[in-house]
Motif scaffolding. Structure first.
Motif, PDB file in Angstrom:
ATOM      1  N   LYS A 248       0.736  -1.256   0.068  1.00  0.00           N
ATOM      2  CA  LYS A 248       0.409  -0.008   0.194  1.00  0.00           C
ATOM      3  C   LYS A 248       0.546   1.150   0.469  1.00  0.00           C
ATOM      4  O   LYS A 248       0.174   2.181  -0.818  1.00  0.00           O
ATOM      5  CB  LYS A 248      -0.738  -0.414   1.189  1.00  0.00           C
ATOM      6  N   ILE A 249       2.359   1.197   1.443  1.00  0.00           N
ATOM      7  CA  ILE A 249       3.225   2.434   0.891  1.00  0.00           C
ATOM      8  C   ILE A 249       3.422   3.081  -0.734  1.00  0.00           C
ATOM      9  O   ILE A 249       4.056   3.574  -0.774  1.00  0.00           O
ATOM     10  CB  ILE A 249       3.665   1.893   2.061  1.00  0.00           C
ATOM     11  N   LYS A 250       3.636   1.532  -0.544  1.00  0.00           N
ATOM     12  CA  LYS A 250       4.622   1.612  -2.376  1.00  0.00           C
ATOM     13  C   LYS A 250       4.135   2.515  -2.868  1.00  0.00           C
ATOM     14  O   LYS A 250       4.100   3.168  -4.290  1.00  0.00           O
ATOM     15  CB  LYS A 250       4.615   0.317  -2.588  1.00  0.00           C
ATOM     16  N   SER A 251       2.327   1.492  -3.284  1.00  0.00           N
ATOM     17  CA  SER A 251       1.825   2.065  -4.204  1.00  0.00           C
ATOM     18  C   SER A 251       1.279   4.050  -4.066  1.00  0.00           C
ATOM     19  O   SER A 251       1.128   4.420  -4.813  1.00  0.00           O
ATOM     20  CB  SER A 251       0.358   1.415  -4.407  1.00  0.00           C
ATOM     21  N   LEU A 252       1.083   4.378  -2.979  1.00  0.00           N
ATOM     22  CA  LEU A 252       1.216   5.869  -3.191  1.00  0.00           C
ATOM     23  C   LEU A 252       2.020   6.617  -3.483  1.00  0.00           C
ATOM     24  O   LEU A 252       2.375   8.087  -3.999  1.00  0.00           O
ATOM     25  CB  LEU A 252       0.962   6.123  -1.359  1.00  0.00           C
ATOM     26  N   PHE A 253       3.378   6.329  -2.544  1.00  0.00           N
ATOM     27  CA  PHE A 253       4.680   7.181  -3.103  1.00  0.00           C
ATOM     28  C   PHE A 253       4.990   6.736  -4.319  1.00  0.00           C
ATOM     29  O   PHE A 253       6.198   7.069  -5.339  1.00  0.00           O
ATOM     30  CB  PHE A 253       6.364   6.546  -2.438  1.00  0.00           C
ATOM     31  N   ASN A 254       4.413   5.733  -5.258  1.00  0.00           N
ATOM     32  CA  ASN A 254       5.126   4.611  -6.577  1.00  0.00           C
ATOM     33  C   ASN A 254       6.339   4.760  -6.562  1.00  0.00           C
ATOM     34  O   ASN A 254       6.961   5.276  -8.249  1.00  0.00           O
ATOM     35  CB  ASN A 254       4.055   6.088  -7.828  1.00  0.00           C
ATOM     36  N   THR A 255       7.205   4.399  -5.571  1.00  0.00           N
ATOM     37  CA  THR A 255       8.002   4.371  -6.546  1.00  0.00           C
ATOM     38  C   THR A 255       8.974   3.377  -5.225  1.00  0.00           C
ATOM     39  O   THR A 255       8.194   2.957  -4.392  1.00  0.00           O
ATOM     40  CB  THR A 255       9.365   4.809  -6.673  1.00  0.00           C
ATOM     41  N   GLY A 256      10.238   2.828  -5.395  1.00  0.00           N
ATOM     42  CA  GLY A 256      10.284   1.999  -4.638  1.00  0.00           C
ATOM     43  C   GLY A 256      11.081   0.902  -4.551  1.00  0.00           C
ATOM     44  O   GLY A 256       9.769  -0.109  -5.606  1.00  0.00           O
ATOM     45  N   LYS A 257      11.856  -0.850  -3.704  1.00  0.00           N
ATOM     46  CA  LYS A 257      10.901  -1.748  -4.015  1.00  0.00           C
ATOM     47  C   LYS A 257      11.078  -2.837  -2.593  1.00  0.00           C
ATOM     48  O   LYS A 257      10.716  -2.273  -1.416  1.00  0.00           O
ATOM     49  CB  LYS A 257      12.811  -2.499  -4.198  1.00  0.00           C
ATOM     50  N   ILE A 258       9.937  -4.372  -2.371  1.00  0.00           N
ATOM     51  CA  ILE A 258      10.155  -4.295  -1.577  1.00  0.00           C
ATOM     52  C   ILE A 258      10.297  -5.800  -1.754  1.00  0.00           C
ATOM     53  O   ILE A 258      10.415  -6.490  -2.758  1.00  0.00           O
ATOM     54  CB  ILE A 258       8.134  -4.602  -1.015  1.00  0.00           C
ATOM     55  N   THR A 259      11.318  -6.589  -0.672  1.00  0.00           N
ATOM     56  CA  THR A 259      11.785  -8.306  -0.391  1.00  0.00           C
ATOM     57  C   THR A 259      11.777  -8.718   0.913  1.00  0.00           C
ATOM     58  O   THR A 259      11.258  -8.204   1.804  1.00  0.00           O
ATOM     59  CB  THR A 259      13.020  -7.296  -0.818  1.00  0.00           C
ATOM     60  N   LEU A 260      11.889  -9.633   0.840  1.00  0.00           N
ATOM     61  CA  LEU A 260      11.862 -10.764   2.310  1.00  0.00           C
ATOM     62  C   LEU A 260      12.665 -11.062   1.980  1.00  0.00           C
ATOM     63  O   LEU A 260      14.173 -10.569   1.863  1.00  0.00           O
ATOM     64  CB  LEU A 260      11.659 -12.450   1.434  1.00  0.00           C
ATOM     65  N   ARG A 261      13.347 -10.012   3.199  1.00  0.00           N
ATOM     66  CA  ARG A 261      14.254  -9.986   4.515  1.00  0.00           C
ATOM     67  C   ARG A 261      14.630 -11.540   4.270  1.00  0.00           C
ATOM     68  O   ARG A 261      14.828 -12.884   4.216  1.00  0.00           O
ATOM     69  CB  ARG A 261      14.427  -9.184   6.121  1.00  0.00           C
ATOM     70  N   ALA A 262      16.517 -11.379   4.230  1.00  0.00           N
ATOM     71  CA  ALA A 262      17.154 -13.037   4.844  1.00  0.00           C
ATOM     72  C   ALA A 262      16.998 -13.543   5.812  1.00  0.00           C
ATOM     73  O   ALA A 262      16.806 -13.362   6.674  1.00  0.00           O
ATOM     74  CB  ALA A 262      18.972 -12.854   4.067  1.00  0.00           C
ATOM     75  N   ASN A 263      16.443 -15.004   5.559  1.00  0.00           N
ATOM     76  CA  ASN A 263      16.301 -15.753   6.972  1.00  0.00           C
ATOM     77  C   ASN A 263      15.691 -15.308   7.739  1.00  0.00           C
ATOM     78  O   ASN A 263      15.516 -15.247   8.869  1.00  0.00           O
ATOM     79  CB  ASN A 263      18.003 -15.278   7.349  1.00  0.00           C
ATOM     80  N   SER A 264      14.681 -14.673   6.553  1.00  0.00           N
ATOM     81  CA  SER A 264      12.906 -14.495   7.565  1.00  0.00           C
ATOM     82  C   SER A 264      12.088 -15.292   7.023  1.00  0.00           C
ATOM     83  O   SER A 264      11.714 -15.582   6.362  1.00  0.00           O
ATOM     84  CB  SER A 264      12.780 -13.074   7.715  1.00  0.00           C
ATOM     85  N   VAL A 265      10.990 -15.746   8.239  1.00  0.00           N
ATOM     86  CA  VAL A 265       9.689 -15.975   7.607  1.00  0.00           C
ATOM     87  C   VAL A 265       8.852 -14.920   6.647  1.00  0.00           C
ATOM     88  O   VAL A 265       8.118 -15.096   5.563  1.00  0.00           O
ATOM     89  CB  VAL A 265       8.836 -17.155   8.508  1.00  0.00           C
ATOM     90  N   ASN A 266       8.714 -14.121   7.545  1.00  0.00           N
ATOM     91  CA  ASN A 266       7.641 -13.025   6.973  1.00  0.00           C
ATOM     92  C   ASN A 266       7.966 -11.756   7.341  1.00  0.00           C
ATOM     93  O   ASN A 266       6.910 -10.708   7.644  1.00  0.00           O
ATOM     94  CB  ASN A 266       5.643 -13.766   7.727  1.00  0.00           C
ATOM     95  N   HIS A 267       9.773 -11.052   7.219  1.00  0.00           N
ATOM     96  CA  HIS A 267       9.548 -10.097   7.821  1.00  0.00           C
ATOM     97  C   HIS A 267       9.913  -9.254   5.869  1.00  0.00           C
ATOM     98  O   HIS A 267      10.887  -9.881   5.286  1.00  0.00           O
ATOM     99  CB  HIS A 267      10.382 -10.061   8.834  1.00  0.00           C
ATOM    100  N   TYR A 268       9.458  -8.326   6.185  1.00  0.00           N
ATOM    101  CA  TYR A 268       9.894  -7.628   4.545  1.00  0.00           C
ATOM    102  C   TYR A 268      10.173  -6.114   4.900  1.00  0.00           C
ATOM    103  O   TYR A 268      10.527  -5.834   5.641  1.00  0.00           O
ATOM    104  CB  TYR A 268       8.713  -7.221   3.801  1.00  0.00           C
ATOM    105  N   ARG A 269      10.894  -5.802   3.467  1.00  0.00           N
ATOM    106  CA  ARG A 269      11.174  -4.788   3.719  1.00  0.00           C
ATOM    107  C   ARG A 269      11.588  -3.944   2.634  1.00  0.00           C
ATOM    108  O   ARG A 269      11.100  -4.063   1.218  1.00  0.00           O
ATOM    109  CB  ARG A 269      13.192  -4.811   4.233  1.00  0.00           C
ATOM    110  N   TYR A 270      10.999  -2.550   2.663  1.00  0.00           N
ATOM    111  CA  TYR A 270      10.675  -1.569   1.678  1.00  0.00           C
ATOM    112  C   TYR A 270      11.951  -0.596   2.023  1.00  0.00           C
ATOM    113  O   TYR A 270      11.714   0.364   2.798  1.00  0.00           O
ATOM    114  CB  TYR A 270       9.441  -0.468   1.823  1.00  0.00           C
ATOM    115  N   ILE A 271      12.709  -0.396   0.495  1.00  0.00           N
ATOM    116  CA  ILE A 271      13.518   0.791   0.538  1.00  0.00           C
ATOM    117  C   ILE A 271      12.856   1.411  -0.475  1.00  0.00           C
ATOM    118  O   ILE A 271      12.198   1.197  -2.168  1.00  0.00           O
ATOM    119  CB  ILE A 271      14.535  -0.078   0.027  1.00  0.00           C
TER     120      ILE A 271
END
Length: 343
Positions: A248-271
């Motif tokens: 949702k946040i990415k769609s508002l800024f209309n930019t950036g990337k989302i990824t699943l953090r390494a060695n995690s089950v459901n921990h995501y990062r938006y940059i």
């Protein structure tokens, strides 16, 4: 020359970067807390109503459309405290709560908790809401402060504030548990609004959420292709266990990337990175300022951004100055790390 990376990663749904400046020691991530909303022999009951919220006025003369509605809360709050709280502050507080708060129900004993290393923000919240108590804690070398609100009348007011205004699905489940207990134990007649609210760049929710979950990162890495031998990269980072919220946040800024953090089950990062994209970010936080020490980090982050635009990073003196400011950003962010054991 030395490169300051202007690359912006557009049109990519999934991606990631490391967040070395913030270390998650522990938090009140709500999926664990949902278990507390059940009591022996009681069924979890959901009563839902849906409605359209009205358009409210912002603090300026311009009409700002927002899906948040604080009329019921402010009416009750003003009767008790002889004041109202601004819509921007309340929206910021909801974003901060959804990122870092604990909406707890232990065997029908209701409690709201915020834990921070930075005590000033907790006192700011306490005196604005006129609720709760703040205590100091230490676990080994870790020191932190905790705001706890447990008075049933205050919990009722918080329920009025949160009801219909929460964004994250797991927070809705926690609030529903609160409302069930308030109705059954304290004989209120609250109707739970089970619809997730909508956020925009015209409200302060992302500002509050960033104060809870965000980070401003400056990395300086060696690269022999450039005369000074360094590359500077600026990144805005949000970490979350809820990928849908980051989308949702990415769609508002209309930019950036989302990824699943390494060695995690459901921990995501938006940059967000790239100079054009960061300008959009600066404009948002200028309208809806951060309230924690992260605001100081943002100002220094912006200062480095302007130095790079002015090509000051191409000199040894400019590079040395950027390295000093980078250290100051990391120091501020070390004071806003999540910390403290779960309740």
């Amino acid at each position: 020359y030395m490169l300051a990376s202007p690359i912006s990663d557009n049109r990519c749904l999934n991606f990631a970067v490391c967040w070395n400046s913030l270390v998650l020691i522990s938090t009140f991530y709500s999926k664990n807390l949902i278990n507390y909303t059940w009591s022996a022999g009681n069924q979890f009951i959901i009563n839902c109503i849906y409605y359209l919220k009205t358009v409210t006025l912002g603090s300026s003369e311009t009409i700002r459309k927002t899906s948040f509605n604080f009329d019921t809360f402010n009416t009750k709050f003003e009767l008790i405290n002889n004041k109202k709280i601004s819509e921007d502050w309340l929206t910021w507080f909801i974003g901060f709560t959804e990122g870092d708060g604990a909406i707890l129900n232990y065997n029908n004993k209701l409690k709201f908790v915020l834990t921070q290393k930075e005590s000033n923000i907790l006192y700011h919240i306490k005196y604005t809401l006129n609720m709760g108590n703040i205590s100091f804690h230490q676990e080994g070398n870790s020191k932190y402060h905790r705001l706890v609100i447990s008075n049933p009348n205050d919990i009722y007011l918080l329920s009025l504030l949160f009801n219909g205004n929460l964004v994250l699905e797991h927070r809705l489940k926690q609030l529903n548990s609160w409302i069930n207990t308030l109705n059954n134990k304290y004989y209120y007649n609250l109707q739970f609004i089970c619809k997730s609210n909508t956020i925009t760049l015209k409200d302060a929710w992302i500002s509050g959420f960033t104060d809870a979950e965000g980070c401003f990162n400056v990395s300086i890495t060696t690269n022999k292709r450039y005369s000074l031998g360094y590359v500077i990269k600026l990144r805005f980072i949000l970490d979350q266990n809820d990928e849908l919220n980051l989308i949702k946040i990415k769609s508002l800024f209309n930019t950036g990337k989302i990824t699943l953090r390494a060695n995690s089950v459901n921990h995501y990062r938006y940059i967000i990175t790239g100079f054009t994209n960061l300008e959009i970010l600066f404009n948002y936080f200028y309208t809806f300022p951060l309230k924690t020490l992260k605001n100081k980090s943002l100002n220094k982050f912006n200062y480095i951004y302007k130095m790079i635009l002015n090509k000051e990073h191409l000199s040894l003196e400019g590079l040395k100055k950027i390295k000093i400011i980078k250290t100051q950003i990391n120091l501020n962010q070390s004071l806003t790390k999540k910390i403290g054991s779960k309740l």
